[in-house]
Design an enzyme around this catalytic site. Structure first.
Site, PDB file in Angstrom:
ATOM      1  CE1 TYR A 146      12.108  10.060  -7.411  1.00 54.90           C
ATOM      2  CE2 TYR A 146      10.916   9.443  -5.413  1.00 54.90           C
ATOM      3  CZ  TYR A 146      11.056  10.248  -6.518  1.00 54.90           C
ATOM      4  OH  TYR A 146      10.156  11.262  -6.754  1.00 54.90           O
ATOM      5  CG  ASP A 147      13.033   6.351  -0.943  1.00 57.84           C
ATOM      6  OD1 ASP A 147      12.456   6.608  -2.018  1.00 57.84           O
ATOM      7  OD2 ASP A 147      12.636   5.481  -0.155  1.00 57.84           O
ATOM      8  CB  VAL A 188      -1.245   3.179  -6.854  1.00 61.53           C
ATOM      9  CG1 VAL A 188      -1.424   4.594  -6.324  1.00 61.53           C
ATOM     10  CG2 VAL A 188      -2.436   2.316  -6.446  1.00 61.53           C
ATOM     11  N   GLY A 208      -3.819  -4.241   1.033  1.00 61.22           N
ATOM     12  CA  GLY A 208      -4.569  -3.112   0.497  1.00 61.22           C
ATOM     13  C   GLY A 208      -4.946  -2.075   1.527  1.00 61.22           C
ATOM     14  CD  GLN A 210      -0.807  -1.238   0.747  1.00 59.96           C
ATOM     15  OE1 GLN A 210      -1.565  -1.913   1.445  1.00 59.96           O
ATOM     16  NE2 GLN A 210      -0.230  -1.730  -0.339  1.00 59.96           N
ATOM     17  CB  THR A 211      -3.266   5.229   3.961  1.00 62.86           C
ATOM     18  OG1 THR A 211      -2.175   5.700   4.762  1.00 62.86           O
ATOM     19  CG2 THR A 211      -4.180   4.358   4.794  1.00 62.86           C
TER      20      THR A 211
END
Length: 311
Positions: A146-147, A188, A208, A210-211
């Site tokens: 994908y990237d 998410v 948890g 990570q932003t």
């Protein structure tokens, strides 16, 4: 005004269906092309009786040819579980999908829009990410189909522009959410909402902390149309997203509160190459056409939760 004929590849997907709606409201003729790998009939059902709306069941990997005034090239699975299910097909969709859209645009001197992604920045070492940042991407990891596929598509768009004068528009999309998301797409926001509505444990990967930055779909579509309406000299890439930055824990807590859920948090290992921070620098979009998101996360989540209650 003469109606424009606009092709939307991936038009039955989450964002594609919102774009089709906006284009029809502008009185365009809309051709929705989708192979329904991740796109869904229910997303486009409200338009099926509109005489200006046509559905074409076709895979963008294969060539196609008909008259168009504009092309929005969105076709590609966008959530990790979906694009990792068949990584070779994902990469081909990005590259051949871009080539076929560009060739058709060249044939008719049509404007062509590429839905690129913040994933081109990879696990960014610069924060927030401006368009001038080249990224930190693993070329052979589980997310690379994908990237690197999206990075390759950008390369083709700019090479066509330089070599053929193709009228291109490239946007880099940061995390977006809203109605018409597939409740099982593995992203998410949809994961958290569905788990909360069922009072199931909410899965947190890693610690948890990570932003991500979450943009409501209506804001994003409005930005796309601003970019497509802009002068041909404006090619992009242009970042579009909401610069509000939240940890996964903060998102989970908001969803639990808004759903009055009894869900508990459970922790699992972080998947490979998962970015630790993601936040857009959207100053360029503001300078070019005064765009900025308007829907705050809590309001957007309320609207999305109402949609997911149908499932």
């Amino acid at each position: 005004m003469t109606k424009k004929t606009v092709l939307v590849t991936g038009g039955a997907g989450f964002l594609g269906s919102h774009l089709c709606k906006a284009l029809l409201e502008r009185k365009n003729r809309v051709i929705c092309m989708d192979n329904f790998f991740t796109g869904r009939q229910r997303n486009i059902a409200p338009f099926m009786n509109n005489p200006d709306f046509e559905v074409m069941n076709h895979d963008v990997i294969n060539p196609y040819s008909f008259y168009v005034d504009e092309i929005f090239n969105l076709a590609c699975p966008a959530s990790p579980p979906h694009y990792q299910r068949d990584p070779i097909s994902t990469y081909k969709t990005n590259i051949f999908g871009a080539l076929n859209a560009l060739d058709l645009a060249d044939k008719w001197n049509a404007k062509v829009f590429q839905a690129s992604t913040s994933e081109v920045y990879g696990d960014a070492q610069l924060h927030p990410q401006p368009e001038t940042y080249w990224g930190n991407v693993n070329p052979h990891g589980i997310r690379s189909c994908y990237d690197e596929g999206k990075r390759g598509a950008e390369t083709l768009f700019f090479d066509y522009h330089r070599q053929h004068g193709t009228r291109i528009k490239v946007v880099r999309i940061f995390n977006t959410y809203g109605p018409n998301m597939n409740p099982e797409d593995g992203r998410v926001v949809s994961n958290f909402i569905m788990q909360a509505l069922k009072n199931e444990d909410i899965t947190i990967y890693g610690d948890g902390k990570q932003t991500r930055s979450f943009c409501y779909c209506d804001d994003l579509i409005r930005g796309w149309l601003c970019l497509m309406d802009s002068d041909d000299s404006v090619t992009g890439p242009v970042n579009m997203g909401n610069p509000g930055e939240f940890t996964m824990l903060e998102l989970a807590e908001k969803v639990i509160a808004l759903t009055n859920s009894k869900s508990k948090l459970v922790y699992k290992p972080l998947p490979g190459d998962d970015p630790k921070q993601r936040r857009p620098d959207i100053s360029l979009a503001g300078e070019l056409f005064g765009w900025k998101p308007e829907v705050q996360l809590e309001e957007g989540l309320k609207r999305t939760i109402e949609y997911f209650k149908e499932f």
